[in-house]
Design a protein around this motif. Structure first.
Motif, PDB file in Angstrom:
ATOM      1  N   ILE A  44     -20.714  48.635  79.410  1.00  0.00           N
ATOM      2  CA  ILE A  44     -21.883  49.284  78.810  1.00  0.00           C
ATOM      3  C   ILE A  44     -23.186  48.599  79.196  1.00  0.00           C
ATOM      4  O   ILE A  44     -24.152  49.266  79.607  1.00  0.00           O
ATOM      5  CB  ILE A  44     -21.736  49.360  77.273  1.00  0.00           C
ATOM      6  N   ASP A  45     -23.254  47.299  79.082  1.00  0.00           N
ATOM      7  CA  ASP A  45     -24.503  46.589  79.375  1.00  0.00           C
ATOM      8  C   ASP A  45     -24.958  46.823  80.807  1.00  0.00           C
ATOM      9  O   ASP A  45     -26.140  47.095  81.058  1.00  0.00           O
ATOM     10  CB  ASP A  45     -24.349  45.094  79.110  1.00  0.00           C
ATOM     11  N   ALA A  46     -24.040  46.688  81.746  1.00  0.00           N
ATOM     12  CA  ALA A  46     -24.397  46.877  83.159  1.00  0.00           C
ATOM     13  C   ALA A  46     -24.837  48.312  83.424  1.00  0.00           C
ATOM     14  O   ALA A  46     -25.786  48.556  84.181  1.00  0.00           O
ATOM     15  CB  ALA A  46     -23.216  46.511  84.051  1.00  0.00           C
ATOM     16  N   MET A  47     -24.171  49.268  82.801  1.00  0.00           N
ATOM     17  CA  MET A  47     -24.523  50.676  82.986  1.00  0.00           C
ATOM     18  C   MET A  47     -25.921  50.967  82.450  1.00  0.00           C
ATOM     19  O   MET A  47     -26.747  51.611  83.122  1.00  0.00           O
ATOM     20  CB  MET A  47     -23.482  51.565  82.289  1.00  0.00           C
ATOM     21  N   LEU A  48     -26.216  50.477  81.253  1.00  0.00           N
ATOM     22  CA  LEU A  48     -27.530  50.736  80.660  1.00  0.00           C
ATOM     23  C   LEU A  48     -28.638  49.977  81.383  1.00  0.00           C
ATOM     24  O   LEU A  48     -29.785  50.433  81.433  1.00  0.00           O
ATOM     25  CB  LEU A  48     -27.510  50.395  79.175  1.00  0.00           C
ATOM     26  N   ALA A  50     -28.615  49.518  84.638  1.00  0.00           N
ATOM     27  CA  ALA A  50     -28.869  50.365  85.810  1.00  0.00           C
ATOM     28  C   ALA A  50     -29.743  51.550  85.434  1.00  0.00           C
ATOM     29  O   ALA A  50     -30.657  51.925  86.185  1.00  0.00           O
ATOM     30  CB  ALA A  50     -27.549  50.842  86.415  1.00  0.00           C
ATOM     31  N   GLU A  51     -29.489  52.132  84.271  1.00  0.00           N
ATOM     32  CA  GLU A  51     -30.331  53.237  83.801  1.00  0.00           C
ATOM     33  C   GLU A  51     -31.783  52.782  83.660  1.00  0.00           C
ATOM     34  O   GLU A  51     -32.720  53.480  84.079  1.00  0.00           O
ATOM     35  CB  GLU A  51     -29.822  53.751  82.451  1.00  0.00           C
ATOM     36  N   GLU A  52     -31.974  51.606  83.069  1.00  0.00           N
ATOM     37  CA  GLU A  52     -33.329  51.102  82.831  1.00  0.00           C
ATOM     38  C   GLU A  52     -34.056  50.811  84.148  1.00  0.00           C
ATOM     39  O   GLU A  52     -35.239  51.115  84.297  1.00  0.00           O
ATOM     40  CB  GLU A  52     -33.263  49.825  81.991  1.00  0.00           C
ATOM     41  N   LYS A  53     -33.356  50.234  85.103  1.00  0.00           N
ATOM     42  CA  LYS A  53     -33.990  49.862  86.372  1.00  0.00           C
ATOM     43  C   LYS A  53     -34.268  51.066  87.259  1.00  0.00           C
ATOM     44  O   LYS A  53     -35.242  51.078  88.013  1.00  0.00           O
ATOM     45  CB  LYS A  53     -33.109  48.864  87.127  1.00  0.00           C
ATOM     46  N   TYR A  54     -33.403  52.060  87.197  1.00  0.00           N
ATOM     47  CA  TYR A  54     -33.529  53.221  88.082  1.00  0.00           C
ATOM     48  C   TYR A  54     -33.678  54.476  87.222  1.00  0.00           C
ATOM     49  O   TYR A  54     -32.917  55.429  87.333  1.00  0.00           O
ATOM     50  CB  TYR A  54     -32.337  53.302  89.037  1.00  0.00           C
ATOM     51  N   ILE A  59     -28.081  57.955  85.341  1.00  0.00           N
ATOM     52  CA  ILE A  59     -27.994  58.539  84.003  1.00  0.00           C
ATOM     53  C   ILE A  59     -26.602  58.266  83.425  1.00  0.00           C
ATOM     54  O   ILE A  59     -25.588  58.599  84.054  1.00  0.00           O
ATOM     55  CB  ILE A  59     -28.278  60.049  84.060  1.00  0.00           C
ATOM     56  N   PRO A  60     -26.530  57.658  82.225  1.00  0.00           N
ATOM     57  CA  PRO A  60     -25.241  57.217  81.695  1.00  0.00           C
ATOM     58  C   PRO A  60     -24.490  58.269  80.876  1.00  0.00           C
ATOM     59  O   PRO A  60     -25.076  59.170  80.286  1.00  0.00           O
ATOM     60  CB  PRO A  60     -25.635  56.043  80.794  1.00  0.00           C
ATOM     61  N   MET A  61     -23.179  58.097  80.851  1.00  0.00           N
ATOM     62  CA  MET A  61     -22.278  58.789  79.927  1.00  0.00           C
ATOM     63  C   MET A  61     -21.724  57.730  78.970  1.00  0.00           C
ATOM     64  O   MET A  61     -21.947  56.537  79.167  1.00  0.00           O
ATOM     65  CB  MET A  61     -21.119  59.439  80.675  1.00  0.00           C
ATOM     66  N   MET A  62     -20.979  58.164  77.984  1.00  0.00           N
ATOM     67  CA  MET A  62     -20.337  57.218  77.078  1.00  0.00           C
ATOM     68  C   MET A  62     -18.923  57.681  76.774  1.00  0.00           C
ATOM     69  O   MET A  62     -18.722  58.804  76.300  1.00  0.00           O
ATOM     70  CB  MET A  62     -21.139  57.091  75.785  1.00  0.00           C
ATOM     71  N   GLY A  63     -17.954  56.808  77.064  1.00  0.00           N
ATOM     72  CA  GLY A  63     -16.569  57.156  76.793  1.00  0.00           C
ATOM     73  C   GLY A  63     -15.666  55.965  77.050  1.00  0.00           C
ATOM     74  O   GLY A  63     -16.122  54.872  77.387  1.00  0.00           O
TER      75      GLY A  63
END
Length: 255
Positions: A44-48, A50-54, A59-63
């Motif tokens: 989760i942290d790495a995904m979010l 990436a969302e913040e930087k780009y 764009i993230p999903m959650m599952g």
């Protein structure tokens, strides 16, 4: 061409050395958005980040990914639900059933999928489904739950024409990636019999790099190779494949 990668783990540690460059390479090749499926609490942290930087690109999903399901899967699902209640996500995913690696936790995988189906209904979000060696098991759960409100993607589709028809009847889309370029991938027998309205394109990077890069790290910049192969097999112009699959993805995710 304007393309959208509907399924990419660009936040993976395999991109830690050159993530910014990988995103920029893909943008230069016309890939305007990269949708990121979650794995479990460790991603989760790495995904979010990436969302913040780009922003507006990643764009993230959650599952909860089925290979992360074990006897303590409820804890992971509590976290998924907590995040879904906190902020917007494009979809519930990546979820589903995986019987390729291990069948030990099949009952738990089935229960975890049912919970995430309920979350997709609750939050009015599409599902992104992982079905490795488990098309029938996954289809059974989705079919039983389909009340006209469920939608989503059978990610990394590599099934038969009959299975493609079942996906279409459910009102779901098929995610087509690097397997379409593999010599014995099987999609050469399927794609001529389906419609563009039922497809989205994906890389599933860093996995499943298309030919001629098979066996190497995959990345979104290779998505045009998938589009080209789909166009060849469906006897459609590449621009039409790009336009329609991009529209399908953006219409599904709406984020």
């Amino acid at each position: 061409m304007n393309l959208v990668d509907s399924h990419a783990h660009i936040y993976s540690e395999k991109f830690n050395a050159d993530r910014a460059e990988a995103v920029e390479r893909s943008r230069q090749e016309g890939v305007s958005k990269i949708y990121m499926p979650n794995i479990d609490h460790t991603s989760i942290d790495a995904m979010l980040e990436a969302e913040e930087k780009y922003e507006s690109v990643c764009i993230p999903m959650m599952g909860l990914h089925p290979t992360s399901v074990d006897k303590d899967f409820e804890r992971e699902l509590y976290l998924v639900e907590e995040w879904l209640g906190k902020r917007p996500f494009a979809a519930v995913g990546e979820c589903g059933i995986d019987l390729y690696w291990d069948k030990t936790f099949l009952p738990q995988q089935q229960e975890a999928l049912k919970v995430q189906v309920a979350l997709a209904k609750k939050y009015k979000l599409p599902l992104v489904l992982h079905t490795r060696d488990s098309f029938n098991e996954t289809y059974e759960i989705i079919s039983a739950a389909q009340d006209g409100t469920l939608k989503g993607i059978f990610h990394c589709f590599s099934g038969t024409v009959e299975e493609a028809e079942k996906v279409k009847e459910l009102g779901f889309l098929m995610g087509i990636g690097g397997v379409a370029t593999f010599k014995n991938g099987g999609l050469d027998k399927v794609l001529p019999h389906v419609q563009l309205e039922d497809l989205v394109l994906e890389t599933d990077c860093p996995y499943l790099a298309p030919a001629p890069h098979r066996g190497k790290r995959n990345e979104p910049v290779y998505l045009p190779l998938v589009a080209r192969r789909v166009a060849e097999l469906m006897q459609k112009p590449e621009e039409e494949v790009a336009e329609k699959t991009t529209a399908n993805t953006l219409n599904l995710f709406k984020l």
